[in-house]
Design a protein around this motif. Sequence first.
Motif, PDB file in Angstrom:
ATOM      1  N   ASN A  91      -4.862  11.766  14.204  1.00 35.73           N
ATOM      2  CA  ASN A  91      -5.616  13.019  14.173  1.00 35.73           C
ATOM      3  C   ASN A  91      -7.095  12.808  13.866  1.00 35.73           C
ATOM      4  OD1 ASN A  91      -5.028  12.167  11.572  1.00 35.73           O
ATOM      5  ND2 ASN A  91      -5.077  14.241  10.726  1.00 35.73           N
ATOM      6  N   MET A  92      -7.540  11.545  13.823  1.00 35.33           N
ATOM      7  CA  MET A  92      -8.941  11.219  13.548  1.00 35.33           C
ATOM      8  C   MET A  92      -9.577  10.568  14.763  1.00 35.33           C
ATOM      9  SD  MET A  92      -9.010   9.638   9.691  1.00 35.33           S
ATOM     10  CE  MET A  92      -8.392  10.538   8.274  1.00 35.33           C
ATOM     11  N   THR A  93     -10.848  10.836  14.964  1.00 34.07           N
ATOM     12  CA  THR A  93     -11.591  10.163  16.026  1.00 34.07           C
ATOM     13  C   THR A  93     -11.846   8.710  15.639  1.00 34.07           C
ATOM     14  OG1 THR A  93     -13.729  10.751  15.071  1.00 34.07           O
ATOM     15  CG2 THR A  93     -12.737  12.320  16.638  1.00 34.07           C
ATOM     16  N   THR A  94     -12.369   7.957  16.601  1.00 35.75           N
ATOM     17  CA  THR A  94     -12.739   6.566  16.321  1.00 35.75           C
ATOM     18  C   THR A  94     -13.736   6.506  15.169  1.00 35.75           C
ATOM     19  OG1 THR A  94     -12.372   5.867  18.603  1.00 35.75           O
ATOM     20  CG2 THR A  94     -13.872   4.529  17.292  1.00 35.75           C
ATOM     21  N   ARG A  95     -14.708   7.428  15.181  1.00 37.85           N
ATOM     22  CA  ARG A  95     -15.729   7.465  14.131  1.00 37.85           C
ATOM     23  C   ARG A  95     -15.077   7.666  12.756  1.00 37.85           C
ATOM     24  NH1 ARG A  95     -20.945   8.683  15.024  1.00 37.85           N
ATOM     25  NH2 ARG A  95     -20.356   9.659  17.023  1.00 37.85           N
ATOM     26  N   ALA A  96     -14.127   8.595  12.696  1.00 39.45           N
ATOM     27  CA  ALA A  96     -13.469   8.895  11.428  1.00 39.45           C
ATOM     28  C   ALA A  96     -12.555   7.765  10.981  1.00 39.45           C
ATOM     29  CB  ALA A  96     -12.681  10.195  11.547  1.00 39.45           C
ATOM     30  N   ASN A  97     -11.893   7.123  11.938  1.00 37.15           N
ATOM     31  CA  ASN A  97     -11.012   6.008  11.585  1.00 37.15           C
ATOM     32  C   ASN A  97     -11.806   4.848  10.999  1.00 37.15           C
ATOM     33  OD1 ASN A  97      -7.956   5.882  12.157  1.00 37.15           O
ATOM     34  ND2 ASN A  97      -8.705   7.053  13.916  1.00 37.15           N
ATOM     35  N   ILE A  98     -12.935   4.514  11.628  1.00 36.96           N
ATOM     36  CA  ILE A  98     -13.752   3.402  11.124  1.00 36.96           C
ATOM     37  C   ILE A  98     -14.353   3.743   9.768  1.00 36.96           C
ATOM     38  CG2 ILE A  98     -15.832   2.040  11.549  1.00 36.96           C
ATOM     39  CD1 ILE A  98     -15.246   2.204  14.522  1.00 36.96           C
ATOM     40  N   ARG A 130     -13.667   9.753  20.534  1.00 35.58           N
ATOM     41  CA  ARG A 130     -12.319   9.836  21.142  1.00 35.58           C
ATOM     42  C   ARG A 130     -11.245   9.619  20.081  1.00 35.58           C
ATOM     43  NH1 ARG A 130     -12.602   6.497  26.883  1.00 35.58           N
ATOM     44  NH2 ARG A 130     -14.530   7.448  27.674  1.00 35.58           N
ATOM     45  N   TYR A 131     -10.061  10.161  20.384  1.00 33.79           N
ATOM     46  CA  TYR A 131      -8.911   9.996  19.502  1.00 33.79           C
ATOM     47  C   TYR A 131      -8.080   8.788  19.962  1.00 33.79           C
ATOM     48  CZ  TYR A 131      -9.969  14.570  17.539  1.00 33.79           C
ATOM     49  OH  TYR A 131     -10.589  15.620  16.910  1.00 33.79           O
ATOM     50  N   PRO A 132      -7.252   8.196  19.074  1.00 31.12           N
ATOM     51  CA  PRO A 132      -6.454   7.015  19.459  1.00 31.12           C
ATOM     52  C   PRO A 132      -5.615   7.224  20.712  1.00 31.12           C
ATOM     53  CG  PRO A 132      -6.382   7.304  17.085  1.00 31.12           C
ATOM     54  CD  PRO A 132      -7.123   8.497  17.636  1.00 31.12           C
ATOM     55  N   GLY A 133      -5.100   8.447  20.908  1.00 28.25           N
ATOM     56  CA  GLY A 133      -4.291   8.713  22.097  1.00 28.25           C
ATOM     57  C   GLY A 133      -5.077   8.636  23.395  1.00 28.25           C
ATOM     58  N   GLN A 134      -6.414   8.661  23.302  1.00 29.73           N
ATOM     59  CA  GLN A 134      -7.264   8.583  24.490  1.00 29.73           C
ATOM     60  C   GLN A 134      -7.773   7.158  24.740  1.00 29.73           C
ATOM     61  OE1 GLN A 134     -10.013  11.575  22.867  1.00 29.73           O
ATOM     62  NE2 GLN A 134      -9.443  12.948  24.561  1.00 29.73           N
ATOM     63  N   LEU A 135      -7.303   6.207  23.955  1.00 28.34           N
ATOM     64  CA  LEU A 135      -7.780   4.827  24.050  1.00 28.34           C
ATOM     65  C   LEU A 135      -6.702   3.897  24.596  1.00 28.34           C
ATOM     66  CD1 LEU A 135      -9.501   4.559  20.541  1.00 28.34           C
ATOM     67  CD2 LEU A 135     -10.566   5.229  22.714  1.00 28.34           C
ATOM     68  N   SER A 136      -7.141   2.831  25.236  1.00 30.96           N
ATOM     69  CA  SER A 136      -6.210   1.796  25.688  1.00 30.96           C
ATOM     70  C   SER A 136      -5.804   0.923  24.500  1.00 30.96           C
ATOM     71  CB  SER A 136      -6.863   0.925  26.762  1.00 30.96           C
ATOM     72  OG  SER A 136      -7.942   0.180  26.204  1.00 30.96           O
ATOM     73  N   GLU A 139      -8.737  -1.138  23.239  1.00 32.86           N
ATOM     74  CA  GLU A 139      -9.723  -0.312  22.536  1.00 32.86           C
ATOM     75  C   GLU A 139      -9.232   0.074  21.148  1.00 32.86           C
ATOM     76  OE1 GLU A 139     -11.714   1.811  26.502  1.00 32.86           O
ATOM     77  OE2 GLU A 139     -10.048   2.754  25.457  1.00 32.86           O
ATOM     78  N   ARG A 140      -7.942   0.383  21.038  1.00 31.41           N
ATOM     79  CA  ARG A 140      -7.386   0.722  19.730  1.00 31.41           C
ATOM     80  C   ARG A 140      -7.438  -0.466  18.777  1.00 31.41           C
ATOM     81  NH1 ARG A 140      -1.788   3.533  21.267  1.00 31.41           N
ATOM     82  NH2 ARG A 140      -2.272   2.676  23.314  1.00 31.41           N
ATOM     83  N   GLN A 141      -7.218  -1.671  19.306  1.00 33.12           N
ATOM     84  CA  GLN A 141      -7.286  -2.843  18.439  1.00 33.12           C
ATOM     85  C   GLN A 141      -8.716  -3.088  17.978  1.00 33.12           C
ATOM     86  OE1 GLN A 141      -6.082  -4.508  16.086  1.00 33.12           O
ATOM     87  NE2 GLN A 141      -4.375  -5.344  17.249  1.00 33.12           N
ATOM     88  N   ARG A 142      -9.701  -2.813  18.839  1.00 33.17           N
ATOM     89  CA  ARG A 142     -11.097  -2.938  18.423  1.00 33.17           C
ATOM     90  C   ARG A 142     -11.434  -1.929  17.321  1.00 33.17           C
ATOM     91  NH1 ARG A 142     -11.750  -3.893  24.057  1.00 33.17           N
ATOM     92  NH2 ARG A 142     -12.714  -5.916  24.504  1.00 33.17           N
ATOM     93  N   VAL A 143     -10.882  -0.724  17.433  1.00 35.07           N
ATOM     94  CA  VAL A 143     -11.115   0.283  16.390  1.00 35.07           C
ATOM     95  C   VAL A 143     -10.496  -0.182  15.075  1.00 35.07           C
ATOM     96  CG1 VAL A 143     -10.657   2.656  15.677  1.00 35.07           C
ATOM     97  CG2 VAL A 143     -11.247   2.171  18.057  1.00 35.07           C
ATOM     98  N   ALA A 144      -9.287  -0.740  15.152  1.00 33.79           N
ATOM     99  CA  ALA A 144      -8.633  -1.231  13.936  1.00 33.79           C
ATOM    100  C   ALA A 144      -9.453  -2.348  13.288  1.00 33.79           C
ATOM    101  CB  ALA A 144      -7.233  -1.732  14.276  1.00 33.79           C
ATOM    102  N   MET A 145     -10.029  -3.213  14.118  1.00 34.28           N
ATOM    103  CA  MET A 145     -10.881  -4.269  13.580  1.00 34.28           C
ATOM    104  C   MET A 145     -12.171  -3.683  13.014  1.00 34.28           C
ATOM    105  SD  MET A 145     -10.416  -7.345  16.345  1.00 34.28           S
ATOM    106  CE  MET A 145     -11.638  -8.295  15.474  1.00 34.28           C
ATOM    107  N   GLY A 146     -12.690  -2.656  13.687  1.00 33.67           N
ATOM    108  CA  GLY A 146     -13.908  -2.007  13.185  1.00 33.67           C
ATOM    109  C   GLY A 146     -13.694  -1.389  11.818  1.00 33.67           C
ATOM    110  N   ARG A 147     -12.527  -0.795  11.601  1.00 36.84           N
ATOM    111  CA  ARG A 147     -12.215  -0.223  10.302  1.00 36.84           C
ATOM    112  C   ARG A 147     -12.204  -1.297   9.218  1.00 36.84           C
ATOM    113  NH1 ARG A 147      -6.714   2.918  10.146  1.00 36.84           N
ATOM    114  NH2 ARG A 147      -5.980   0.789  10.452  1.00 36.84           N
ATOM    115  N   ALA A 148     -11.718  -2.495   9.573  1.00 40.21           N
ATOM    116  CA  ALA A 148     -11.714  -3.589   8.603  1.00 40.21           C
ATOM    117  C   ALA A 148     -13.117  -4.138   8.373  1.00 40.21           C
ATOM    118  CB  ALA A 148     -10.782  -4.703   9.094  1.00 40.21           C
TER     119      ALA A 148
END
Length: 444
Positions: A91-98, A130-136, A139-148
């Motif tokens: 329920n969070m955008t990429t910006r919010a997840n990071i 974008r939300y995780p459901g809109q990512l490949s 891209e989702r793995q890059r967001v997960a790495m960005g959060r770290a």
Amino acid sequence: MTRAITLRSVGKTYGRASRAVDRFSLAVAPGEFLVLLGPSGCGKSTVLRMIAGLEDVTEGELLLDGEPANHLSPRERGMAMVFQNFALYPNMTTRANIGFPLKLENPRQDSAERVESTARMLGIESLLDRYPGQLSGGERQRVAMGRAISRHPSAFLMDEPLSNLDAKLRNHLRAEIAQLTAELGVTTVYVTHDQSEAMSLGDRVAVMRGGVLQQVSTPREVYALPENVFVAAFIGTPRISLLQAVVHAPLDGPMSIDLGRQRLALPEPLSPDHQLLRIQQGRPLIVGLRSEAVRIAPPSQARPGEVALSGIVEHAEYQGHEALVHLDTGSRPAVVPDLESARPRQAPRRRRAGGGVFERLRQRAGGSVAVLDKPVTDTEPYAVRGPDRPAVTSSDLVVRTGPDLRVRTGGQVPLLVDLAHLYVFDHSGRRICPLPRDVPGLDG
């Protein structure tokens, strides 16, 4: 800030069950990229979770920068973990997840600039809304790495982060991870069962089996100097060919290694490695031959240090740039526990007159292929069935050749074995030779 991580005789036991990790000792230097490698269930993820503080250490000691850390909570350790399943908030955008971990650390601080700089580093600045459901998947793995990364952690802990991706994307992100961690200079502990990832990413590779550390070395040394049969078999594609053998060292003749139907004659004068084999006279051994140690060529083309062998072509795998030829040399393969298992023993059938299929296969191979006769134990890790019980034959040697070489299935081909690339292990699986100073392919 980056951290040194040290584990001293660390163990993990779940209730009264068997030990998941046993007397594990390892030191990770600040800024080092260390890979924990091993088959599923060997305890590598458990070690990672103990470092992160997600699992308690049953025994032993965990040190961070030389200070005891068993009692520290995950937050106090200042590490960031990247999981296999991405673990993004849907329920969070990429910006919010990071930016979420930054918000937890300091709710009043504006983290927008830090989030955007992290996104630029990973090339996902266009995906921030974008939300995780809109990512490949990539891209989702890059967001997960960005959060770290956004947390500026003292260490990255990665638990098979690429295993859910397809092969092409996995290779691409592997290169990105290597480049990114090198630029950041942060200590990284990376868990995988994929040896290609381990060999291409790690400054060092720690190979585990059954909760026990087998070897810690650079990728090149792990391949060229395996401490035991398990490491030799787990590292390398195609897998090293492991054959049962016995050394013959008569006083009045040349030394040789008996492989069953054929022998490898050791040329005089003997190398220091091969001289050590004299004391193994008559003892059961395991010989290892990697695919590049054998070539298809007649004895007349032998180079210094090469000896002749022959094999029957079982089948060939065309790989485009090369071919892998599977051969039956009449040798007795050695079975490595945890990597393969023997066929279950079946009830005996009444044989037809003339011997039946097993007899015909044994005559074709000139003997039997050894398989496990009973469950493997610690004292007899490579026990085998004797020649009185034949089993279904299969190829026992794999040779790497050029793509243009043509071979006929069922045909016999001459082989040349480079003895400089010969590995010999004792009956318990420990390497006898080559000696460290004589490993081919290692720079002095």
